[in-house]
Design a protein around this motif. Sequence first.
Motif, PDB file in Angstrom:
ATOM      1  N   ALA A   1       0.834  -1.204   0.000  1.00  0.00           N
ATOM      2  CA  ALA A   1       0.000   0.000   0.000  1.00  0.00           C
ATOM      3  C   ALA A   1       0.868   1.253   0.000  1.00  0.00           C
ATOM      4  CB  ALA A   1      -0.924  -0.001   1.210  1.00  0.00           C
ATOM      5  N   GLY A   2       0.548   2.191  -0.882  1.00  0.00           N
ATOM      6  CA  GLY A   2       1.270   3.449  -0.957  1.00  0.00           C
ATOM      7  C   GLY A   2       2.530   3.403  -1.811  1.00  0.00           C
ATOM      8  N   LYS A   3       2.971   2.225  -2.192  1.00  0.00           N
ATOM      9  CA  LYS A   3       4.160   2.094  -3.046  1.00  0.00           C
ATOM     10  C   LYS A   3       3.855   2.688  -4.414  1.00  0.00           C
ATOM     11  CE  LYS A   3       7.071  -1.473  -5.132  1.00  0.00           C
ATOM     12  NZ  LYS A   3       7.298  -2.925  -5.252  1.00  0.00           N
ATOM     13  N   TRP A   4       4.835   3.362  -5.007  1.00  0.00           N
ATOM     14  CA  TRP A   4       4.677   3.917  -6.349  1.00  0.00           C
ATOM     15  C   TRP A   4       5.267   2.945  -7.354  1.00  0.00           C
ATOM     16  CZ3 TRP A   4       2.668   8.764  -7.949  1.00  0.00           C
ATOM     17  CH2 TRP A   4       2.105   9.514  -6.916  1.00  0.00           C
ATOM     18  N   VAL A   5       4.530   2.691  -8.453  1.00  0.00           N
ATOM     19  CA  VAL A   5       4.982   1.775  -9.502  1.00  0.00           C
ATOM     20  C   VAL A   5       4.807   2.441 -10.859  1.00  0.00           C
ATOM     21  CG1 VAL A   5       4.460  -0.323  -8.182  1.00  0.00           C
ATOM     22  CG2 VAL A   5       2.712   0.638  -9.691  1.00  0.00           C
ATOM     23  N   ASP A   6       5.597   2.005 -11.818  1.00  0.00           N
ATOM     24  CA  ASP A   6       5.457   2.463 -13.197  1.00  0.00           C
ATOM     25  C   ASP A   6       4.492   1.542 -13.922  1.00  0.00           C
ATOM     26  OD1 ASP A   6       7.335   4.547 -12.959  1.00  0.00           O
ATOM     27  OD2 ASP A   6       8.987   3.155 -13.331  1.00  0.00           O
ATOM     28  N   ILE A   7       3.508   2.123 -14.605  1.00  0.00           N
ATOM     29  CA  ILE A   7       2.617   1.324 -15.447  1.00  0.00           C
ATOM     30  C   ILE A   7       2.752   1.818 -16.879  1.00  0.00           C
ATOM     31  CG2 ILE A   7       1.013   0.870 -13.550  1.00  0.00           C
ATOM     32  CD1 ILE A   7      -0.968   2.787 -14.974  1.00  0.00           C
ATOM     33  N   SER A   8       2.499   0.923 -17.827  1.00  0.00           N
ATOM     34  CA  SER A   8       2.602   1.294 -19.233  1.00  0.00           C
ATOM     35  C   SER A   8       1.790   0.318 -20.069  1.00  0.00           C
ATOM     36  CB  SER A   8       4.062   1.277 -19.687  1.00  0.00           C
ATOM     37  OG  SER A   8       4.594  -0.027 -19.544  1.00  0.00           O
TER      38      SER A   8
ATOM     39  N   MET B   1      -7.813   8.879 -22.698  1.00  0.00           N
ATOM     40  CA  MET B   1      -7.319   9.273 -21.387  1.00  0.00           C
ATOM     41  C   MET B   1      -7.197   8.009 -20.547  1.00  0.00           C
ATOM     42  SD  MET B   1      -8.700  11.780 -18.375  1.00  0.00           S
ATOM     43  CE  MET B   1      -9.878  10.614 -17.726  1.00  0.00           C
ATOM     44  N   VAL B   2      -6.002   7.785 -19.988  1.00  0.00           N
ATOM     45  CA  VAL B   2      -5.755   6.646 -19.111  1.00  0.00           C
ATOM     46  C   VAL B   2      -5.589   7.211 -17.705  1.00  0.00           C
ATOM     47  CG1 VAL B   2      -4.272   4.665 -18.627  1.00  0.00           C
ATOM     48  CG2 VAL B   2      -4.600   5.427 -20.990  1.00  0.00           C
ATOM     49  N   LEU B   3      -6.419   6.746 -16.776  1.00  0.00           N
ATOM     50  CA  LEU B   3      -6.439   7.223 -15.396  1.00  0.00           C
ATOM     51  C   LEU B   3      -6.182   6.042 -14.479  1.00  0.00           C
ATOM     52  CD1 LEU B   3      -7.303   9.392 -13.219  1.00  0.00           C
ATOM     53  CD2 LEU B   3      -9.638   8.578 -13.583  1.00  0.00           C
ATOM     54  N   ALA B   4      -5.284   6.204 -13.505  1.00  0.00           N
ATOM     55  CA  ALA B   4      -5.007   5.124 -12.551  1.00  0.00           C
ATOM     56  C   ALA B   4      -4.677   5.723 -11.188  1.00  0.00           C
ATOM     57  CB  ALA B   4      -3.859   4.246 -13.036  1.00  0.00           C
ATOM     58  N   ASN B   5      -5.497   5.420 -10.194  1.00  0.00           N
ATOM     59  CA  ASN B   5      -5.291   5.859  -8.807  1.00  0.00           C
ATOM     60  C   ASN B   5      -4.938   7.343  -8.697  1.00  0.00           C
ATOM     61  OD1 ASN B   5      -5.778   3.186  -8.329  1.00  0.00           O
ATOM     62  ND2 ASN B   5      -4.008   2.859  -7.026  1.00  0.00           N
ATOM     63  N   GLY B   6      -5.676   8.181  -9.428  1.00  0.00           N
ATOM     64  CA  GLY B   6      -5.521   9.624  -9.313  1.00  0.00           C
ATOM     65  C   GLY B   6      -4.526  10.250 -10.272  1.00  0.00           C
TER      66      GLY B   6
ATOM     67  N   ILE C   1       2.420   5.682 -10.653  1.00  0.00           N
ATOM     68  CA  ILE C   1       1.197   5.793  -9.846  1.00  0.00           C
ATOM     69  C   ILE C   1       1.396   5.173  -8.471  1.00  0.00           C
ATOM     70  CG2 ILE C   1      -0.312   5.742 -11.862  1.00  0.00           C
ATOM     71  CD1 ILE C   1      -0.899   2.747 -10.826  1.00  0.00           C
ATOM     72  N   PRO C   2       0.571   5.589  -7.479  1.00  0.00           N
ATOM     73  CA  PRO C   2       0.607   4.955  -6.157  1.00  0.00           C
ATOM     74  C   PRO C   2      -0.362   3.778  -6.100  1.00  0.00           C
ATOM     75  CG  PRO C   2      -0.827   6.854  -6.073  1.00  0.00           C
ATOM     76  CD  PRO C   2      -0.279   6.786  -7.485  1.00  0.00           C
ATOM     77  N   LEU C   3       0.005   2.734  -5.370  1.00  0.00           N
ATOM     78  CA  LEU C   3      -0.914   1.619  -5.130  1.00  0.00           C
ATOM     79  C   LEU C   3      -1.860   1.997  -4.000  1.00  0.00           C
ATOM     80  CD1 LEU C   3       1.593  -1.376  -5.384  1.00  0.00           C
ATOM     81  CD2 LEU C   3       0.036  -0.503  -7.145  1.00  0.00           C
TER      82      LEU C   3
ATOM     83  N   ASN D   1      -4.966  -1.768  -0.790  1.00  0.00           N
ATOM     84  CA  ASN D   1      -4.889  -3.210  -1.051  1.00  0.00           C
ATOM     85  C   ASN D   1      -3.678  -3.581  -1.909  1.00  0.00           C
ATOM     86  OD1 ASN D   1      -7.253  -4.016   0.324  1.00  0.00           O
ATOM     87  ND2 ASN D   1      -8.488  -3.267  -1.382  1.00  0.00           N
ATOM     88  N   GLY D   2      -2.808  -2.598  -2.191  1.00  0.00           N
ATOM     89  CA  GLY D   2      -1.666  -2.857  -3.060  1.00  0.00           C
ATOM     90  C   GLY D   2      -2.093  -3.042  -4.508  1.00  0.00           C
ATOM     91  N   GLN D   3      -3.150  -2.355  -4.910  1.00  0.00           N
ATOM     92  CA  GLN D   3      -3.719  -2.490  -6.246  1.00  0.00           C
ATOM     93  C   GLN D   3      -3.879  -1.119  -6.901  1.00  0.00           C
ATOM     94  OE1 GLN D   3      -7.471  -4.349  -5.285  1.00  0.00           O
ATOM     95  NE2 GLN D   3      -6.553  -6.367  -5.033  1.00  0.00           N
ATOM     96  N   PHE D   4      -4.175  -1.136  -8.202  1.00  0.00           N
ATOM     97  CA  PHE D   4      -4.544   0.095  -8.892  1.00  0.00           C
ATOM     98  C   PHE D   4      -5.689  -0.197  -9.841  1.00  0.00           C
ATOM     99  CE2 PHE D   4      -1.265  -1.779 -11.565  1.00  0.00           C
ATOM    100  CZ  PHE D   4      -1.694  -1.563 -12.866  1.00  0.00           C
ATOM    101  N   THR D   5      -6.552   0.783  -9.996  1.00  0.00           N
ATOM    102  CA  THR D   5      -7.671   0.680 -10.928  1.00  0.00           C
ATOM    103  C   THR D   5      -7.359   1.553 -12.127  1.00  0.00           C
ATOM    104  OG1 THR D   5      -9.229   0.244  -9.154  1.00  0.00           O
ATOM    105  CG2 THR D   5     -10.146   1.016 -11.245  1.00  0.00           C
TER     106      THR D   5
END
Length: 136
Positions: A51-58, A73-78, A94-96, A99-103
């Motif tokens: 939770a709260g960890k930042w990850v790179d998504i692509s 437009m791609v939106l993920a956790n703000g 983005i931040p997780l 639950n350690g997840q992203f939408t």
Amino acid sequence: GTVKRQVYADGFFPNVEVLEGSVNETVVMQPAGSCPEYNEPYSPRTDTESAGKWVDISGTVLLSDTGTPICAMVLANGEYQFSCDGMGSYAFNIPLDSNGQFTRQVYASGFAPSIMTFDQSTTNSTVRLTNSNLCE
């Protein structure tokens, strides 16, 4: 002298309009209804320690089951980015959530939205959008 207003809501088609000036009006959204699905289902795992960890998504945003890129437009956790580089690509940090997840939410004018939840093990993925004229 104009502004492009874009309104996005879960379960509705995007509403994108060019406005000539200041307006105070009601925006009418159209429900997306039932649409063909071109994305594989995914069941994210819960990892509260991330939770709260930042990850790179692509990934890329493509038309249904083709290789045609879509500007969306791609939106993920703000956090958000547009996939308008001509290849449908997006990549950002983005931040997780708790639950350690992203939408990941993907919206483009004329297409049904795509909203899916992932965990940090799936940070690179293709999004396939359905043309709105294929929805009931």
